[in-house]
Every structure is written in structure tokens, then in C-alpha cells.
Design an enzyme around this catalytic site. Structure first.
Site, PDB file in Angstrom:
ATOM      1  N   GLY A   1       0.949  -0.903  -0.183  1.00 20.89           N
ATOM      2  CA  GLY A   1      -0.109   0.054  -0.114  1.00 20.89           C
ATOM      3  C   GLY A   1       0.840   1.189   0.025  1.00 20.89           C
ATOM      4  O   GLY A   1       1.785   1.392   0.709  1.00 20.89           O
TER       5      GLY A   1
ATOM      6  N   ARG B   1       4.479 -15.709  -4.816  1.00 22.29           N
ATOM      7  CA  ARG B   1       3.208 -16.101  -4.702  1.00 22.29           C
ATOM      8  C   ARG B   1       2.184 -15.698  -5.949  1.00 22.29           C
ATOM      9  O   ARG B   1       1.069 -15.363  -5.753  1.00 22.29           O
ATOM     10  CB  ARG B   1       2.474 -16.140  -3.554  1.00 22.29           C
ATOM     11  CG  ARG B   1       3.079 -17.033  -2.390  1.00 22.29           C
ATOM     12  CD  ARG B   1       2.450 -17.181  -1.192  1.00 22.29           C
ATOM     13  NE  ARG B   1       1.656 -16.080  -0.574  1.00 22.29           N
ATOM     14  CZ  ARG B   1       1.930 -15.445   0.537  1.00 22.29           C
ATOM     15  NH1 ARG B   1       2.735 -16.101   1.423  1.00 22.29           N
ATOM     16  NH2 ARG B   1       1.231 -14.482   0.816  1.00 22.29           N
TER      17      ARG B   1
ATOM     18  N   GLY C   1       6.705  -2.632   2.834  1.00 17.12           N
ATOM     19  CA  GLY C   1       6.275  -3.089   4.193  1.00 17.12           C
ATOM     20  C   GLY C   1       6.818  -4.676   4.392  1.00 17.12           C
ATOM     21  O   GLY C   1       7.764  -5.142   3.700  1.00 17.12           O
ATOM     22  N   ASP C   2       6.206  -5.291   5.242  1.00 16.20           N
ATOM     23  CA  ASP C   2       6.384  -6.819   5.586  1.00 16.20           C
ATOM     24  C   ASP C   2       6.554  -7.678   4.168  1.00 16.20           C
ATOM     25  O   ASP C   2       7.375  -8.310   4.191  1.00 16.20           O
ATOM     26  CB  ASP C   2       5.803  -7.167   6.722  1.00 16.20           C
ATOM     27  CG  ASP C   2       4.152  -6.890   6.368  1.00 16.20           C
ATOM     28  OD1 ASP C   2       3.902  -6.212   5.623  1.00 16.20           O
ATOM     29  OD2 ASP C   2       3.472  -7.782   7.265  1.00 16.20           O
TER      30      ASP C   2
ATOM     31  N   THR D   1       5.306   1.880   5.894  1.00 17.55           N
ATOM     32  CA  THR D   1       4.018   1.836   5.964  1.00 17.55           C
ATOM     33  C   THR D   1       3.358   2.603   6.849  1.00 17.55           C
ATOM     34  O   THR D   1       3.941   3.079   8.010  1.00 17.55           O
ATOM     35  CB  THR D   1       3.668   0.531   6.511  1.00 17.55           C
ATOM     36  OG1 THR D   1       2.269   0.099   7.073  1.00 17.55           O
ATOM     37  CG2 THR D   1       4.615  -0.216   7.679  1.00 17.55           C
TER      38      THR D   1
ATOM     39  N   ASP E   1       0.987   1.851   9.003  1.00 17.60           N
ATOM     40  CA  ASP E   1       0.699   1.023  10.216  1.00 17.60           C
ATOM     41  C   ASP E   1       1.899   0.894  11.161  1.00 17.60           C
ATOM     42  O   ASP E   1       1.746   0.699  12.277  1.00 17.60           O
ATOM     43  CB  ASP E   1       0.503  -0.502   9.629  1.00 17.60           C
ATOM     44  CG  ASP E   1      -0.689  -0.771   8.674  1.00 17.60           C
ATOM     45  OD1 ASP E   1      -1.268   0.439   8.536  1.00 17.60           O
ATOM     46  OD2 ASP E   1      -0.730  -1.660   7.943  1.00 17.60           O
TER      47      ASP E   1
ATOM     48  N   ASP F   1       4.230  -1.169  11.777  1.00 23.88           N
ATOM     49  CA  ASP F   1       4.323  -2.402  12.370  1.00 23.88           C
ATOM     50  C   ASP F   1       5.574  -3.375  11.771  1.00 23.88           C
ATOM     51  O   ASP F   1       5.756  -4.388  12.194  1.00 23.88           O
ATOM     52  CB  ASP F   1       2.947  -3.281  11.969  1.00 23.88           C
ATOM     53  CG  ASP F   1       2.789  -3.357  10.496  1.00 23.88           C
ATOM     54  OD1 ASP F   1       3.495  -2.797   9.904  1.00 23.88           O
ATOM     55  OD2 ASP F   1       1.843  -4.187  10.117  1.00 23.88           O
TER      56      ASP F   1
ATOM     57  N   GLY G   1      -4.378   0.003  10.213  1.00 22.27           N
ATOM     58  CA  GLY G   1      -3.371  -0.460  10.960  1.00 22.27           C
ATOM     59  C   GLY G   1      -3.103  -1.909  11.228  1.00 22.27           C
ATOM     60  O   GLY G   1      -2.302  -2.337  11.775  1.00 22.27           O
ATOM     61  N   ARG G   2      -4.050  -2.704  10.384  1.00 18.32           N
ATOM     62  CA  ARG G   2      -4.066  -4.169  10.454  1.00 18.32           C
ATOM     63  C   ARG G   2      -4.298  -4.665  12.022  1.00 18.32           C
ATOM     64  O   ARG G   2      -5.065  -4.265  12.817  1.00 18.32           O
ATOM     65  CB  ARG G   2      -2.844  -4.766   9.387  1.00 18.32           C
ATOM     66  CG  ARG G   2      -3.320  -4.182   8.139  1.00 18.32           C
ATOM     67  CD  ARG G   2      -2.414  -4.982   7.089  1.00 18.32           C
ATOM     68  NE  ARG G   2      -1.110  -5.213   7.553  1.00 18.32           N
ATOM     69  CZ  ARG G   2      -0.008  -5.887   6.991  1.00 18.32           C
ATOM     70  NH1 ARG G   2      -0.448  -6.748   6.171  1.00 18.32           N
ATOM     71  NH2 ARG G   2       1.019  -5.735   7.233  1.00 18.32           N
TER      72      ARG G   2
ATOM     73  N   GLU H   1      -8.857  -0.969  12.991  1.00 19.84           N
ATOM     74  CA  GLU H   1      -9.495  -2.092  12.352  1.00 19.84           C
ATOM     75  C   GLU H   1      -9.395  -3.343  12.431  1.00 19.84           C
ATOM     76  O   GLU H   1     -10.273  -4.159  12.380  1.00 19.84           O
ATOM     77  CB  GLU H   1      -9.193  -1.735  10.829  1.00 19.84           C
ATOM     78  CG  GLU H   1      -7.828  -2.044  10.387  1.00 19.84           C
ATOM     79  CD  GLU H   1      -7.294  -1.619   9.019  1.00 19.84           C
ATOM     80  OE1 GLU H   1      -8.254  -1.319   8.238  1.00 19.84           O
ATOM     81  OE2 GLU H   1      -6.372  -1.881   8.702  1.00 19.84           O
TER      82      GLU H   1
ATOM     83  N   LEU I   1      -8.136   7.777   3.388  1.00 18.94           N
ATOM     84  CA  LEU I   1      -7.715   9.202   3.661  1.00 18.94           C
ATOM     85  C   LEU I   1      -6.369   9.085   4.646  1.00 18.94           C
ATOM     86  O   LEU I   1      -5.624  10.135   4.262  1.00 18.94           O
ATOM     87  CB  LEU I   1      -8.662  10.025   4.440  1.00 18.94           C
ATOM     88  CG  LEU I   1     -10.013  10.301   3.669  1.00 18.94           C
ATOM     89  CD1 LEU I   1     -10.854  10.944   4.623  1.00 18.94           C
ATOM     90  CD2 LEU I   1      -9.342  11.492   2.684  1.00 18.94           C
ATOM     91  N   GLN I   2      -6.380   8.168   5.136  1.00 14.87           N
ATOM     92  CA  GLN I   2      -5.116   7.963   6.244  1.00 14.87           C
ATOM     93  C   GLN I   2      -3.842   7.794   5.348  1.00 14.87           C
ATOM     94  O   GLN I   2      -2.706   8.019   5.752  1.00 14.87           O
ATOM     95  CB  GLN I   2      -5.242   6.955   7.075  1.00 14.87           C
ATOM     96  CG  GLN I   2      -6.195   7.127   8.164  1.00 14.87           C
ATOM     97  CD  GLN I   2      -6.576   5.972   8.707  1.00 14.87           C
ATOM     98  OE1 GLN I   2      -6.370   5.520  10.012  1.00 14.87           O
ATOM     99  NE2 GLN I   2      -7.750   5.432   8.065  1.00 14.87           N
TER     100      GLN I   2
HETATM  101  O1  F6P Z   1      -0.894  -1.754   5.517  1.00 21.75           O
HETATM  102  C1  F6P Z   1      -1.366  -0.402   4.862  1.00 21.75           C
HETATM  103  C2  F6P Z   1      -2.916  -0.531   4.663  1.00 21.75           C
HETATM  104  O2  F6P Z   1      -3.232   0.954   4.721  1.00 21.75           O
HETATM  105  C3  F6P Z   1      -3.579  -1.135   6.172  1.00 21.75           C
HETATM  106  O3  F6P Z   1      -3.702  -0.141   7.376  1.00 21.75           O
HETATM  107  C4  F6P Z   1      -4.968  -1.496   5.646  1.00 21.75           C
HETATM  108  O4  F6P Z   1      -5.561  -2.456   6.235  1.00 21.75           O
HETATM  109  C5  F6P Z   1      -4.458  -1.819   4.362  1.00 21.75           C
HETATM  110  O5  F6P Z   1      -3.505  -1.245   3.882  1.00 21.75           O
HETATM  111  C6  F6P Z   1      -5.535  -1.460   3.319  1.00 21.75           C
HETATM  112  O6  F6P Z   1      -5.256  -2.132   1.925  1.00 21.75           O
HETATM  113  P1  F6P Z   1      -6.189  -1.701   0.542  1.00 21.75           P
HETATM  114  O7  F6P Z   1      -5.526  -0.519   0.134  1.00 21.75           O
HETATM  115  O8  F6P Z   1      -5.721  -3.041  -0.237  1.00 21.75           O
HETATM  116  O9  F6P Z   1      -7.453  -1.647   0.957  1.00 21.75           O
END
Ligand code: F6P
Length: 359
Positions: free
Chosen positions: A10, A78, A114-115, A137, A139, A141, A182-183, A234, A284-285
Site C-alpha cells: 500500500g 506467490r 512493508g513486511d 507503512t 501501520d 508495524d 493499522g491491520r 480496524e 484518507l489516512q
Molecule cells: O498496510 C497499510 C494499509 O493501509 C492497512 O492499514 C490497511 O488494512 C490496508 O493497507 C488496506 O489495503 P487496501 O489498500 O488494499 O484496501
């Protein structure tokens, strides 16, 4: 020397600042840079590798998103492949990627992500590619780094939203429940919830009871505060419930979260009789200009990544261990997640401020 840059997963505010710093630092050493479009997809698609020089990265530090595009689908380790019988199986295309880097004469890769992107970077490194990673990220994390860029901007956007919700909640004597990203980590909810004066913060690390949440709202009522702000990450879940998902894609924890705020709002309205509204702040975040903190961190990461390449220190990820940018093995990061430690000072601060975690 020719380096490639890719942005995966993301998007996060600050990606363009990393790209700019890496390209200018490489240019300063007389190196050539290219960018791979849409994560690693560009390498499979023929036209997806573009030259990057001072002109291409001019005026992009303050821009959100990524000039290279990104994707959080189609992991090359994958890769979904349709079989003649209609089944979809996942295949590993990393050897193909490494061969493509060789064909293009690329000496080293900066993988910003990210990870998931670090897992790909680690696999490419094991297959002989010269890789360095930059952690990204909203998040926050990723283990090994105090902060990822993008997090500060997301927190600032969420805090701004909480400030705005206060006035409407108070005017209507309502409970507002806000779902933040934030997963499986509660960093965004925690930092913005404290800064934005939330009354309740629900994070994945602390399973909540809806009754305890309602206790807090009733306590506020008794003290004459007829509105409340509830921040819910979330990935939060009740002590007897599961995370609420919109979609499970791929395998393992690769899921799409969403819907917990509505569930919490319903529980509050039912139990307290208070008029309650929920909203999801969502993407928006991830948007907008990076904050000063994120710009500077991103610029430092980009420049540090080029220094790591110059030192031949491959298989490492740049990490912010204040006050310095250091390097740690990518292998130490893959498959791990940095969640909020329950005994951390920030949790204690929230509790001392009277914020409820619903526990
Ligand atoms: O990892 C970043 C993040 O914005 C998470 O906080 C969120 O759960 C996810 O990506 C949303 O992913 P997508 O853009 O596929 O909806």
C-alpha cells in the site's frame, strides 16, 4: 553502477521523498537509476522500467503516493497462475525476476515497502540479487525500526479527523465511533486517539468488552459529558470475538479489514440508548502530503540506502533507531510484526489520562 528502485504494498506518504533522495544520492556518485513500475509488475510487463534522474524526481518531496505506482496484489513469490482446468495456483517467479534484473544490467535494488515487500526483497537477495530495503507503512508495524515513514502523516490525518468529530459529537450529544487503519497493530489508533482526546481506544493488542466500553460512556454521562469519541483500530476484536474482515485474500494474515466500527456503534447504541454514529476514515489516512517528520525520515532513508549499496552491505534494511539511521538484516524482519507492547509508556499515559481500552 546502475540501481533500480521499486515501491511495493500500500502507498504511504513519503515514498516520493525516498525515491528523490535515492536518485539524487546515486546521481551524486555518478550512478544511473531506474524505477520499476507497480511494485515488481513492471519487470514482467515489458514497458515497466523507467529512467530516473534529477529531472524525473524534481519537485516530488511533498507529493503523496508514488510516482512509480504500487500494488499489494500479485506477490512474485506467490504469483497467481490460472491452470488449464480453471484452478488458480500460486507459483514462485523470483528466479525470473532475478534474471530480468541481470538482463537489464541492474547492479542493485532498493526495495521500498512493508513486511510483504521485505519478504520479497529477502528472497531476491537469497537468489543472488544485491538488495537493500527501506521500511514503509502507515501501520508502523515493521520490526527493527522505531518508525516507518507514512505513520506520522496518517496519525496527523486521524487526529485532525478526531478534532473535527468532537464538535459535531458534542453538539448532538452523540457517540462517534471512528475506525482507523493499522491491520493487526494499534499504533495509529493509539497515537491519534491520545492526541485527539478520545474517550475510548480499542486496539488489536487489548481485546475489549463492549460492556466496559459502555461503562466509560455512562461514566461520562454521569459527569455531565453527553458525548463520547470512540477510536477503534480496524483489527480490534472483543475478548470473545474475531477480527471483522471484508475479504480474506491470499493466505495467512493477508486479509482486508473493515466493519468493526459499525459493530461497536451498534453495541453501544443498544446498551446505552445513546444516539451513535460510526465512520471509517479509510484511505484518507494514506493520502496527502507527508508531514515534515515523514519527509525528513524518508529523505534520510533514501540517502542511507544508497550509502548501504556503496558499502556493499546487501540484504539489509534501513532502520530508524533514534537519532540515527542504521542497518539491520532483512532476515531479522521478515515474518514478524511490531505490535504495541502492553507495558509501554504510551499505554500507561493513556490509562492515566482516563482513556478506556475497553478492558
Ligand atoms: O498496510 C497499510 C494499509 O493501509 C492497512 O492499514 C490497511 O488494512 C490496508 O493497507 C488496506 O489495503 P487496501 O489498500 O488494499 O484496501
Amino acid at each position: 553502477m546502475k540501481i533500480a528502485i521499486s515501491t511495493g504494498g500500500g502507498d504511504a506518504p513519503g515514498l516520493n521523498a525516498v525515491i528523490r533522495a535515492a536518485v539524487l544520492s546515486a546521481h551524486d556518485r555518478g550512478w544511473e537509476s531506474v524505477g520499476i513500475r507497480r511494485g515488481f509488475h513492471g519487470l514482467f510487463e515489458g514497458d515497466g522500467v523507467i529512467p530516473l534522474g534529477p529531472d524525473e524526481v524534481s519537485g516530488i518531496t511533498h507529493l503523496g503516493g508514488t510516482i512509480l505506482g504500487t500494488t499489494n496484489r500479485g506477490n512474485p513469490l506467490r504469483w497467481p497462475k490460472l491452470q488449464p482446468d480453471g484452478r488458480v495456483v500460486e507459483i514462485d517467479r523470483s528466479e525470473e525476476l532475478v534474471a530480468e534484473f541481470g538482463r537489464l544490467g541492474i547492479d542493485a535494488l532498493i526495495s521500498i515497502g512493508g513486511d510483504g515487500s521485505m519478504a520479497i526483497a529477502g528472497a531476491l537477495h537469497r537468489r543472488g540479487l544485491n538488495v537493500v530495503g527501506v521500511p514503509k507503512t502507515i501501520d508502523n508495524d515493521v520490526v527493527g525500526t522505531d518508525t516507518t515513514f507514512g505513520f506520522d502523516t496518517a496519525v496527523s490525518t486521524a487526529t485532525d479527523a478526531l478534532d473535527k468529530l468532537h464538535t459535531t459529537a458534542e453538539s448532538h450529544d452523540r457517540v462517534m465511533v471512528v475506525e482507523l487503519m493499522g491491520r493487526e497493530a494499534g499504533w495509529i489508533a493509539l497515537h491519534s486517539g491520545i492526541s485527539g482526546t478520545a474517550d475510548v481506544i480499542l486496539i488489536p493488542e487489548i481485546p475489549f468488552s463492549i460492556d466496559r466500553v459502555c461503562d466509560k460512556i455512562r461514566e461520562r454521562e454521569r459527569r455531565g459529558s453527553h458525548f463520547s469519541i470512540v477510536v477503534v483500530a480496524e483489527g480490534a476484536r472483543s475478548s470473545d470475538g474475531e477480527a471483522v474482515l471484508l475479504e480474506r485474500r491470499g493466505v495467512g494474515t493477508n486479509a482486508r479489514y473493515g466493519g468493526i466500527a459499525e459493530l461497536v456503534a451498534h453495541g453501544i447504541a443498544q446498551r446505552t440508548g445513546k444516539e451513535t454514529r460510526s465512520l471509517v476514515l479509510g484511505h484518507l489516512q494514506r493520502g496527502g502530503s507527508p508531514t515534515t517528520f515523514d519527509r525528513l525520515l524518508a529523505l534520510r532513508f533514501g540517502s542511507a540506502a544508497v550509502r548501504a549499496i556503496a558499502d556493499g552491505d546487501f540484504g539489509t534494511m534501513m532502520a530508524f533507531v533514534p537519532p540515527v539511521i542504521t542497518r539491520i538484516p532483512i532476515a531479522d524482519v521478515v515474518g514478524k510484526m511490531k505490535t504495541v507492547p502492553l507495558d509501554s509508556g504510551i499505554i500507561l499515559t493513556a490509562r492515566h489520562l482516563g482513556i478506556s481500552f475497553g478492558d
